[in-house]
Design a protein around this motif. Sequence first.
Motif, PDB file in Angstrom:
ATOM      1  N   ARG A  78       1.109  -1.157  -0.240  1.00 50.54           N
ATOM      2  CA  ARG A  78      -0.045  -0.059  -0.037  1.00 50.54           C
ATOM      3  C   ARG A  78       0.842   1.178  -0.400  1.00 50.54           C
ATOM      4  O   ARG A  78       1.622   1.072   0.446  1.00 50.54           O
ATOM      5  N   ARG A  79       0.308   2.512  -0.864  1.00 47.08           N
ATOM      6  CA  ARG A  79       1.378   3.677  -0.930  1.00 47.08           C
ATOM      7  C   ARG A  79      -0.004   4.647  -0.494  1.00 47.08           C
ATOM      8  O   ARG A  79      -1.096   4.165  -0.960  1.00 47.08           O
ATOM      9  N   ILE A  80       0.521   6.061   0.113  1.00 44.72           N
ATOM     10  CA  ILE A  80      -0.356   7.027  -0.148  1.00 44.72           C
ATOM     11  C   ILE A  80       0.201   8.110  -0.827  1.00 44.72           C
ATOM     12  O   ILE A  80       1.606   8.239  -0.859  1.00 44.72           O
ATOM     13  N   LEU A  81      -0.539   8.705  -1.976  1.00 40.52           N
ATOM     14  CA  LEU A  81      -0.208   9.981  -3.365  1.00 40.52           C
ATOM     15  C   LEU A  81      -1.188  11.372  -3.077  1.00 40.52           C
ATOM     16  O   LEU A  81      -1.915  11.213  -2.621  1.00 40.52           O
ATOM     17  N   LEU A  82       0.032  12.297  -2.983  1.00 39.54           N
ATOM     18  CA  LEU A  82      -0.418  13.590  -2.573  1.00 39.54           C
ATOM     19  C   LEU A  82      -0.792  13.966  -4.201  1.00 39.54           C
ATOM     20  O   LEU A  82       0.812  14.522  -4.623  1.00 39.54           O
ATOM     21  N   ILE A  83      -1.536  14.069  -4.421  1.00 39.47           N
ATOM     22  CA  ILE A  83      -1.955  15.024  -5.967  1.00 39.47           C
ATOM     23  C   ILE A  83      -2.414  16.299  -6.585  1.00 39.47           C
ATOM     24  O   ILE A  83      -3.280  16.581  -5.558  1.00 39.47           O
ATOM     25  N   GLU A  84      -2.114  17.070  -7.394  1.00 36.53           N
ATOM     26  CA  GLU A  84      -3.112  17.613  -7.617  1.00 36.53           C
ATOM     27  C   GLU A  84      -3.955  17.752  -8.958  1.00 36.53           C
ATOM     28  O   GLU A  84      -2.952  18.219 -10.222  1.00 36.53           O
ATOM     29  N   PHE A 114      -5.103  16.382  -4.240  1.00 32.32           N
ATOM     30  CA  PHE A 114      -5.961  14.940  -3.704  1.00 32.32           C
ATOM     31  C   PHE A 114      -5.387  14.121  -2.873  1.00 32.32           C
ATOM     32  O   PHE A 114      -3.900  14.106  -3.036  1.00 32.32           O
ATOM     33  N   VAL A 115      -5.766  13.482  -1.940  1.00 28.65           N
ATOM     34  CA  VAL A 115      -5.574  11.886  -1.314  1.00 28.65           C
ATOM     35  C   VAL A 115      -5.454  10.857  -2.034  1.00 28.65           C
ATOM     36  O   VAL A 115      -6.808  10.633  -1.922  1.00 28.65           O
ATOM     37  N   VAL A 116      -4.917  10.343  -2.866  1.00 34.54           N
ATOM     38  CA  VAL A 116      -4.667   8.744  -2.778  1.00 34.54           C
ATOM     39  C   VAL A 116      -4.322   7.675  -1.958  1.00 34.54           C
ATOM     40  O   VAL A 116      -3.270   7.460  -2.147  1.00 34.54           O
ATOM     41  N   PRO A 171     -10.949  14.166  -1.673  1.00 32.13           N
ATOM     42  CA  PRO A 171     -10.266  15.591  -1.782  1.00 32.13           C
ATOM     43  C   PRO A 171      -9.393  16.126  -0.510  1.00 32.13           C
ATOM     44  O   PRO A 171     -10.420  15.701   0.106  1.00 32.13           O
ATOM     45  N   LEU A 172      -9.098  16.837  -0.539  1.00 33.83           N
ATOM     46  CA  LEU A 172      -8.870  18.291   0.347  1.00 33.83           C
ATOM     47  C   LEU A 172      -9.231  19.225   0.530  1.00 33.83           C
ATOM     48  O   LEU A 172      -9.540  20.113  -0.424  1.00 33.83           O
ATOM     49  N   GLU A 173     -10.076  20.262   1.689  1.00 37.95           N
ATOM     50  CA  GLU A 173     -10.786  20.897   1.513  1.00 37.95           C
ATOM     51  C   GLU A 173      -9.667  22.467   1.711  1.00 37.95           C
ATOM     52  O   GLU A 173      -9.434  22.979   0.916  1.00 37.95           O
ATOM     53  N   ALA A 174      -7.631  22.292   1.824  1.00 40.73           N
ATOM     54  CA  ALA A 174      -7.222  23.114   2.179  1.00 40.73           C
ATOM     55  C   ALA A 174      -6.437  23.232   1.197  1.00 40.73           C
ATOM     56  O   ALA A 174      -5.820  21.964   0.854  1.00 40.73           O
ATOM     57  N   PRO A 175      -5.604  24.265   0.178  1.00 41.81           N
ATOM     58  CA  PRO A 175      -5.324  24.428  -1.063  1.00 41.81           C
ATOM     59  C   PRO A 175      -3.616  23.919  -0.655  1.00 41.81           C
ATOM     60  O   PRO A 175      -3.598  23.720   0.546  1.00 41.81           O
ATOM     61  N   LEU A 176      -2.627  23.485  -1.048  1.00 38.73           N
ATOM     62  CA  LEU A 176      -1.914  22.776  -0.912  1.00 38.73           C
ATOM     63  C   LEU A 176      -0.546  24.462  -0.797  1.00 38.73           C
ATOM     64  O   LEU A 176      -0.755  25.168  -2.060  1.00 38.73           O
TER      65      LEU A 176
END
Length: 92
Positions: free
Chosen positions: A55-61, A67-69, A81-86
């Motif tokens: 398993r892995r977690i990805l932070l994408i835009e 978004f977190v995948v 989806p994340l509420e706060a912008p990166l």
Amino acid sequence: METLDPTRLVTVTLFLLVLLVVWYFVQRYRGSLTSKLSANRRLVMKEALALGHDRRILLIEADGKPFVVLDSRKGTSSLTPLEAPLKSEGTE
């Protein structure tokens, strides 16, 4: 065993010289080349982190929205989806 004739020696030397010149310019202008190649991208992977062997977690835009995948080798994934912008790397 074949001998190294002068034409082969000149050819190999010129080839290596061209490779060194190309390598020098790529290293010198790496930042501008990267920004030009990725200027029109709508999807950017910001970071990836392994959570185990499967398993892995990805932070994408995507289009400026973060978004977190959560990805798994077993085929199950979740997109949140994340509420706060990166924040940019330079600003804190």
